[in-house]
Scaffold this motif. Structure first.
Motif, PDB file in Angstrom:
ATOM      1  N   ARG A 178       0.828  -1.207   0.000  1.00 60.32           N
ATOM      2  CA  ARG A 178       0.000   0.000   0.000  1.00 60.32           C
ATOM      3  C   ARG A 178       0.865   1.260   0.000  1.00 60.32           C
ATOM      4  O   ARG A 178       0.538   2.242  -0.658  1.00 60.32           O
ATOM      5  CB  ARG A 178      -0.921   0.014   1.218  1.00 60.32           C
ATOM      6  N   SER A 179       1.958   1.195   0.742  1.00 64.97           N
ATOM      7  CA  SER A 179       2.869   2.334   0.804  1.00 64.97           C
ATOM      8  C   SER A 179       3.559   2.568  -0.538  1.00 64.97           C
ATOM      9  O   SER A 179       3.781   3.713  -0.934  1.00 64.97           O
ATOM     10  CB  SER A 179       3.912   2.120   1.900  1.00 64.97           C
ATOM     11  N   LEU A 208       1.244   4.570  -2.581  1.00 65.71           N
ATOM     12  CA  LEU A 208       1.200   5.954  -2.113  1.00 65.71           C
ATOM     13  C   LEU A 208       2.430   6.723  -2.602  1.00 65.71           C
ATOM     14  O   LEU A 208       2.316   7.822  -3.150  1.00 65.71           O
ATOM     15  CB  LEU A 208       1.134   6.014  -0.584  1.00 65.71           C
ATOM     16  N   SER A 219       4.234  12.802   0.162  1.00 67.46           N
ATOM     17  CA  SER A 219       3.386  11.929   0.984  1.00 67.46           C
ATOM     18  C   SER A 219       3.524  12.323   2.448  1.00 67.46           C
ATOM     19  O   SER A 219       4.603  12.232   3.023  1.00 67.46           O
ATOM     20  CB  SER A 219       3.801  10.464   0.825  1.00 67.46           C
ATOM     21  N   GLN A 264       0.031  11.650   7.504  1.00 68.38           N
ATOM     22  CA  GLN A 264      -1.412  11.426   7.536  1.00 68.38           C
ATOM     23  C   GLN A 264      -1.846  10.587   6.346  1.00 68.38           C
ATOM     24  O   GLN A 264      -2.700   9.714   6.469  1.00 68.38           O
ATOM     25  CB  GLN A 264      -2.183  12.751   7.572  1.00 68.38           C
ATOM     26  N   GLN A 265      -1.245  10.825   5.171  1.00 68.83           N
ATOM     27  CA  GLN A 265      -1.556  10.003   4.008  1.00 68.83           C
ATOM     28  C   GLN A 265      -1.089   8.563   4.213  1.00 68.83           C
ATOM     29  O   GLN A 265      -1.771   7.629   3.797  1.00 68.83           O
ATOM     30  CB  GLN A 265      -0.912  10.589   2.750  1.00 68.83           C
ATOM     31  N   VAL A 279      -0.926   7.053   7.099  1.00 70.12           N
ATOM     32  CA  VAL A 279      -1.919   6.505   8.039  1.00 70.12           C
ATOM     33  C   VAL A 279      -3.198   6.144   7.284  1.00 70.12           C
ATOM     34  O   VAL A 279      -3.732   5.039   7.441  1.00 70.12           O
ATOM     35  CB  VAL A 279      -2.207   7.525   9.170  1.00 70.12           C
ATOM     36  N   ASP A 280      -3.690   7.053   6.455  1.00 69.81           N
ATOM     37  CA  ASP A 280      -4.923   6.808   5.709  1.00 69.81           C
ATOM     38  C   ASP A 280      -4.773   5.650   4.733  1.00 69.81           C
ATOM     39  O   ASP A 280      -5.685   4.832   4.578  1.00 69.81           O
ATOM     40  CB  ASP A 280      -5.355   8.065   4.944  1.00 69.81           C
ATOM     41  N   THR A 281      -3.632   5.565   4.069  1.00 71.57           N
ATOM     42  CA  THR A 281      -3.392   4.529   3.068  1.00 71.57           C
ATOM     43  C   THR A 281      -3.232   3.150   3.699  1.00 71.57           C
ATOM     44  O   THR A 281      -3.751   2.162   3.188  1.00 71.57           O
ATOM     45  CB  THR A 281      -2.145   4.871   2.227  1.00 71.57           C
ATOM     46  N   THR A 282      -2.503   3.084   4.801  1.00 77.09           N
ATOM     47  CA  THR A 282      -2.213   1.787   5.415  1.00 77.09           C
ATOM     48  C   THR A 282      -3.293   1.319   6.381  1.00 77.09           C
ATOM     49  O   THR A 282      -3.431   0.130   6.632  1.00 77.09           O
ATOM     50  CB  THR A 282      -0.880   1.840   6.188  1.00 77.09           C
ATOM     51  N   GLY A 283      -4.040   2.271   6.932  1.00 72.13           N
ATOM     52  CA  GLY A 283      -5.042   1.914   7.924  1.00 72.13           C
ATOM     53  C   GLY A 283      -4.463   1.710   9.316  1.00 72.13           C
ATOM     54  O   GLY A 283      -5.181   1.336  10.241  1.00 72.13           O
ATOM     55  N   LYS A 327      -2.481   3.042  12.811  1.00 68.76           N
ATOM     56  CA  LYS A 327      -2.368   4.248  13.636  1.00 68.76           C
ATOM     57  C   LYS A 327      -0.916   4.731  13.566  1.00 68.76           C
ATOM     58  O   LYS A 327      -0.005   3.934  13.338  1.00 68.76           O
ATOM     59  CB  LYS A 327      -2.766   3.941  15.074  1.00 68.76           C
TER      60      LYS A 327
END
Length: 126
Positions: A14-15, A18, A27, A30-31, A33-37, A39
């Motif tokens: 996923r990274s 991104l 990147s 926050q992106q 975090v959002d991309t990987t799900g 925390k």
């Protein structure tokens, strides 16, 4: 301490996507975090920081590309034909928008003219 409840390879894949889209500097955490799900704390605990995650993603991407090159070489009758086949396929993916050239900070535009480059690959004059 509890074991991580996520697939590390999936997070890295996923990274990769991104970083392909936005580059490293483009990147934000926050992106990530959002991309990987994950925390933020899980990302820092598992990878150290964004740069370390980028390096792992880059390493995994490189390993996959090398394997693809090896398969191309193994399937071709000689190295010259394998090289031409590999680059023509890459150029077709680049033209179709399914392959990209990315540098550390942002996606790069090749600036090359498709027909001229394809002609060079076929041995035609530029």
């Amino acid at each position: 301490m509890a074991k991580a409840a996520y697939d590390r390879e999936d997070i890295i894949n996923r990274s990769i996507e991104l970083f392909w889209r936005h580059g490293f500097n483009g990147s934000s955490m926050q992106q990530v975090v959002d991309t990987t799900g994950l925390k933020p704390g899980s990302i820092y605990y598992s990878f150290g920081n964004k740069e370390a995650l980028f390096k792992e993603a880059l390493g995994q991407y490189a390993r996959k590309r090398i394997e693809k090159i090896r398969r191309t070489l193994d399937a071709a009758p000689d190295v010259g034909e394998a090289s031409v086949c590999y680059w023509i396929r890459w150029l077709k993916r680049l033209r179709a928008g399914t392959s990209r050239v990315v540098f550390w900070s942002k996606p790069a535009r090749t600036g090359l003219r498709w027909r001229r480059l394809a002609g060079l690959c076929r041995g035609q004059a530029a």
